[in-house]
Motif scaffolding. Structure first.
Motif, PDB file in Angstrom:
ATOM      1  N   LEU A   1       0.960  -0.958   0.136  1.00  0.00           N
ATOM      2  CA  LEU A   1       0.101   0.049   0.020  1.00  0.00           C
ATOM      3  C   LEU A   1       0.858   1.271   0.105  1.00  0.00           C
ATOM      4  O   LEU A   1       2.102   1.051   0.353  1.00  0.00           O
ATOM      5  N   ARG A   2       0.508   2.250  -0.295  1.00  0.00           N
ATOM      6  CA  ARG A   2       1.158   3.558  -0.457  1.00  0.00           C
ATOM      7  C   ARG A   2       0.126   4.717  -0.068  1.00  0.00           C
ATOM      8  O   ARG A   2      -1.011   4.801  -0.345  1.00  0.00           O
ATOM      9  N   PHE A   3       0.763   5.683   0.796  1.00  0.00           N
ATOM     10  CA  PHE A   3       0.358   6.921   0.956  1.00  0.00           C
ATOM     11  C   PHE A   3       1.022   7.965   0.152  1.00  0.00           C
ATOM     12  O   PHE A   3       2.344   7.872   0.422  1.00  0.00           O
ATOM     13  N   ALA A   4       0.532   8.874  -0.748  1.00  0.00           N
ATOM     14  CA  ALA A   4       1.236   9.497  -1.822  1.00  0.00           C
ATOM     15  C   ALA A   4       1.268  10.905  -1.611  1.00  0.00           C
ATOM     16  O   ALA A   4       0.613  11.556  -2.533  1.00  0.00           O
ATOM     17  N   PRO A   5       1.681  11.648  -0.519  1.00  0.00           N
ATOM     18  CA  PRO A   5       1.172  13.144  -0.463  1.00  0.00           C
ATOM     19  C   PRO A   5       2.211  13.905  -1.427  1.00  0.00           C
ATOM     20  O   PRO A   5       3.538  13.574  -1.459  1.00  0.00           O
ATOM     21  N   SER A   6       1.587  15.314  -1.746  1.00  0.00           N
ATOM     22  CA  SER A   6       2.679  16.054  -2.552  1.00  0.00           C
ATOM     23  C   SER A   6       3.209  17.205  -1.349  1.00  0.00           C
ATOM     24  O   SER A   6       2.227  17.719  -0.613  1.00  0.00           O
ATOM     25  N   PRO A   7       4.535  17.646  -1.352  1.00  0.00           N
ATOM     26  CA  PRO A   7       5.135  18.645  -0.317  1.00  0.00           C
ATOM     27  C   PRO A   7       4.539  19.828  -0.757  1.00  0.00           C
ATOM     28  O   PRO A   7       5.659  20.761  -0.753  1.00  0.00           O
TER      29      PRO A   7
ATOM     30  N   GLN B   1      -0.026  -6.116   5.040  1.00  0.00           N
ATOM     31  CA  GLN B   1       0.691  -5.486   3.869  1.00  0.00           C
ATOM     32  C   GLN B   1       1.290  -4.125   4.057  1.00  0.00           C
ATOM     33  O   GLN B   1       0.647  -3.140   4.846  1.00  0.00           O
ATOM     34  N   PRO B   2       2.680  -3.990   4.066  1.00  0.00           N
ATOM     35  CA  PRO B   2       3.295  -2.926   4.381  1.00  0.00           C
ATOM     36  C   PRO B   2       2.776  -1.448   3.649  1.00  0.00           C
ATOM     37  O   PRO B   2       2.234  -1.615   2.554  1.00  0.00           O
ATOM     38  N   LEU B   3       2.876  -0.329   4.463  1.00  0.00           N
ATOM     39  CA  LEU B   3       2.409   1.043   3.902  1.00  0.00           C
ATOM     40  C   LEU B   3       3.718   1.950   3.667  1.00  0.00           C
ATOM     41  O   LEU B   3       4.569   1.901   4.564  1.00  0.00           O
ATOM     42  N   THR B   4       4.063   2.113   2.439  1.00  0.00           N
ATOM     43  CA  THR B   4       5.063   3.214   2.173  1.00  0.00           C
ATOM     44  C   THR B   4       4.401   4.373   1.956  1.00  0.00           C
ATOM     45  O   THR B   4       3.516   4.769   1.288  1.00  0.00           O
ATOM     46  N   VAL B   5       5.107   5.442   2.519  1.00  0.00           N
ATOM     47  CA  VAL B   5       5.090   6.781   2.173  1.00  0.00           C
ATOM     48  C   VAL B   5       5.783   7.281   0.947  1.00  0.00           C
ATOM     49  O   VAL B   5       7.175   7.305   0.934  1.00  0.00           O
ATOM     50  N   ARG B   6       5.210   7.713   0.069  1.00  0.00           N
ATOM     51  CA  ARG B   6       5.894   8.308  -1.175  1.00  0.00           C
ATOM     52  C   ARG B   6       5.402   9.754  -1.488  1.00  0.00           C
ATOM     53  O   ARG B   6       4.497  10.108  -1.556  1.00  0.00           O
ATOM     54  N   ILE B   7       6.632  10.431  -1.267  1.00  0.00           N
ATOM     55  CA  ILE B   7       6.441  11.900  -1.126  1.00  0.00           C
ATOM     56  C   ILE B   7       6.559  12.340  -2.656  1.00  0.00           C
ATOM     57  O   ILE B   7       7.825  11.997  -3.450  1.00  0.00           O
ATOM     58  N   GLU B   8       5.431  13.094  -3.178  1.00  0.00           N
ATOM     59  CA  GLU B   8       5.329  13.144  -4.768  1.00  0.00           C
ATOM     60  C   GLU B   8       5.956  14.667  -5.093  1.00  0.00           C
ATOM     61  O   GLU B   8       5.128  15.612  -5.050  1.00  0.00           O
TER      62      GLU B   8
ATOM     63  N   ASP C   1       6.639   1.283   6.488  1.00  0.00           N
ATOM     64  CA  ASP C   1       7.722   0.656   6.449  1.00  0.00           C
ATOM     65  C   ASP C   1       8.832   1.611   6.138  1.00  0.00           C
ATOM     66  O   ASP C   1       9.948   1.539   6.690  1.00  0.00           O
ATOM     67  N   LYS C   2       8.633   2.586   5.113  1.00  0.00           N
ATOM     68  CA  LYS C   2       9.730   3.526   4.637  1.00  0.00           C
ATOM     69  C   LYS C   2       9.073   4.740   3.962  1.00  0.00           C
ATOM     70  O   LYS C   2       8.013   4.850   3.458  1.00  0.00           O
ATOM     71  N   VAL C   3      10.019   5.990   3.847  1.00  0.00           N
ATOM     72  CA  VAL C   3       9.552   7.088   3.313  1.00  0.00           C
ATOM     73  C   VAL C   3      10.467   7.284   2.082  1.00  0.00           C
ATOM     74  O   VAL C   3      11.701   7.120   2.117  1.00  0.00           O
ATOM     75  N   ILE C   4       9.849   7.246   0.874  1.00  0.00           N
ATOM     76  CA  ILE C   4      10.822   7.471  -0.393  1.00  0.00           C
ATOM     77  C   ILE C   4      10.310   8.607  -1.026  1.00  0.00           C
ATOM     78  O   ILE C   4       9.118   9.187  -0.903  1.00  0.00           O
TER      79      ILE C   4
END
Ligand code: GLU
Length: 432
Positions: free
Chosen positions: A2-8, A32-39, A66-69
């Motif tokens: 899973l992912r959470f994909a915020p825009s900074p 399922q792991p949740l990844t934070v994806r900074i868009e 699990d991680k911030v990418i």
């Protein structure tokens, strides 16, 4: 995955936090792991340190990732995959200037039609491309068949090729557009379920089209969360509305546990109204969210906040309002009759401990009362304390009660003094 994909690109909106919380719940429910994806690929819109603010808020709300990418770390993949589409003739160079596109948009608007690309550069010959010195963007060719998908809340959707359109995947500066970077990263990240706001529904067929053209045919589950509307205007919550950012609610004195409770409750019929996210994990079913937009009701949030303050450990509550004593936490709870937030309660408690309390309306009796309390012995019981003050001050009726209340609390009204006294009796020296 899973992912959470915020825009900074700004302060975190309550809608984004809701997306993050529901991703967290789903992650715990499914393992399922949740990844934070900074868009962050649209550098013109990025705001310095907003990524840090977002991560800080996620931590405050105990959202487990699990991680911030950072999306910009994958630019080499975006470029490589766009090149693959060009080589396979599934994408093309578009030399149309931004002025031309803006004119076409205006024309479409005047004709009351949705804007679609004119296909001007769709079939340019290699010679023409070679001779053209203008900067170019890269567009993916529109699909040849309808794009279908099922949304977990709203059901089946089908988009025609004309509506998906031949859209830009690399800007003139060769950075990827949101749809391209997002589709590629969801593919690379092996994302299986996307939870995001309903405002992205029209992007979904574009992202599916990109993935199919790249040869990726995994079926991703989509949950597009209905919008959160302002209860007063019925319109989408404006970014300028002071209650629409998470930080503003925290600054107003809403507890994270209450904000989380409220956001998870929106559009849902839960088995109980007051709950923690831990509890929601055991019964929440994301597919059962109402299709209708949710309404943001600050009064309901206030009610929920009060219930959570009541449940809070006294010492923790005391620390939140700037003290460190269980009695002060218990005292704070007495003020729930008239306060909705920890900030409001904190102001009341600060008034109690404010030195040099003065009140022009009762200055004489207040002075007498304060002097009397200063020299009074310690009384365990309020009734004895009150009797002593009555005997010594000789004040009567309203004069007596107003000056006693003001001397002890710095206010003319409030909770019963008999309930307040046991919690402040050890601090009378400081208070008067
Ligand atoms: N970056 C997008 C936004 O903040 C989210 C996109 C997505 O979840 O796909 O709205």
């Amino acid at each position: 995955m899973l992912r959470f994909a915020p825009s900074p690109t700004g302060d975190m909106h309550i809608g984004n936090l809701r997306v993050a919380l529901l991703n967290h719940i789903l992650s715990k429910q499914t393992g399922q792991p949740l990844t934070v994806r900074i868009e962050d690929t649209d550098s013109s819109r990025n705001i310095t340190d907003k990524d840090k603010d977002i991560v800080h808020i996620l931590n405050l709300f105990a959202i487990d990732y699990d991680k911030v990418i950072f999306q910009s770390d994958s630019l080499k993949f975006h470029t490589k995959l766009a090149l693959d589409l060009l080589v396979k003739d599934r994408a093309f160079n578009c030399f149309c200037s931004s002025e031309t596109i803006a004119d076409d948009r205006e024309k479409a608007k005047a004709d009351k039609k949705p804007y679609r690309y004119t296909d001007f550069c769709l079939n340019l010959s290699p010679q023409t491309k070679l001779q053209c010195n203008a900067p170019f963007s890269v567009r993916i060719k529109r699909p040849t068949e309808n794009i279908k998908f099922t949304d977990n809340i709203k059901g089946d959707f089908e988009f025609e090729p004309y509506d998906v359109d031949s859209f830009i995947i690399l800007r003139e500066d060769k950075t990827p557009t949101y749809n391209f970077a997002c589709a590629v990263d969801d593919m690379i990240g092996d994302i299986s379920h996307i939870v995001r706001g309903e405002d992205h529904l029209s992007n979904t067929p574009k992202q599916i089209h990109i993935q199919r053209q790249l040869g990726y045919d995994k079926i991703i589950t989509y949950t597009h969360l209905p919008m959160i509307l302002d209860i007063n205007t019925g319109k989408k919550m404006s970014k300028r509305d002071e209650t629409s950012t998470v930080q503003s609610l925290l600054d107003m004195g809403f507890l994270p546990v209450a904000i989380a409770n409220y956001l998870v409750l929106l559009g849902y019929n839960p088995p109980k109204e007051i709950f923690t996210i831990e509890e929601a994990i055991s019964w929440y079913d994301i597919g059962k969210i109402s299709k209708a937009p949710a309404k943001f009701d600050i009064d309901k949030l206030k009610f929920i906040n009060k219930q959570h303050i009541k449940l809070f450990d006294d010492m923790r509550l005391s620390k939140i309002i700037g003290y460190a004593d269980t009695d002060i936490g218990a005292l704070a709870k007495l003020y729930l009759e008239e306060c909705d937030t920890t900030v409001e309660i904190g102001r009341k408690i600060d008034k109690i401990f404010k030195t040099n309390k003065t009140n022009d309306d009762i200055s004489e009796s207040l002075n007498t009362m304060q002097n009397c309390i200063r020299s009074a012995p310690y009384f365990d019981e309020f009734s004895q304390f009150k009797k002593y003050l009555m005997d010594k001050t000789k004040l009567k009726g309203k004069d007596f009660f107003s000056s006693m209340r003001f001397a002890l609390t710095g206010a003319v009204s409030g909770p019963n003094i008999s309930e307040i006294y046991p919690l402040i009796k050890n601090y009378l020296g400081e208070i008067v």
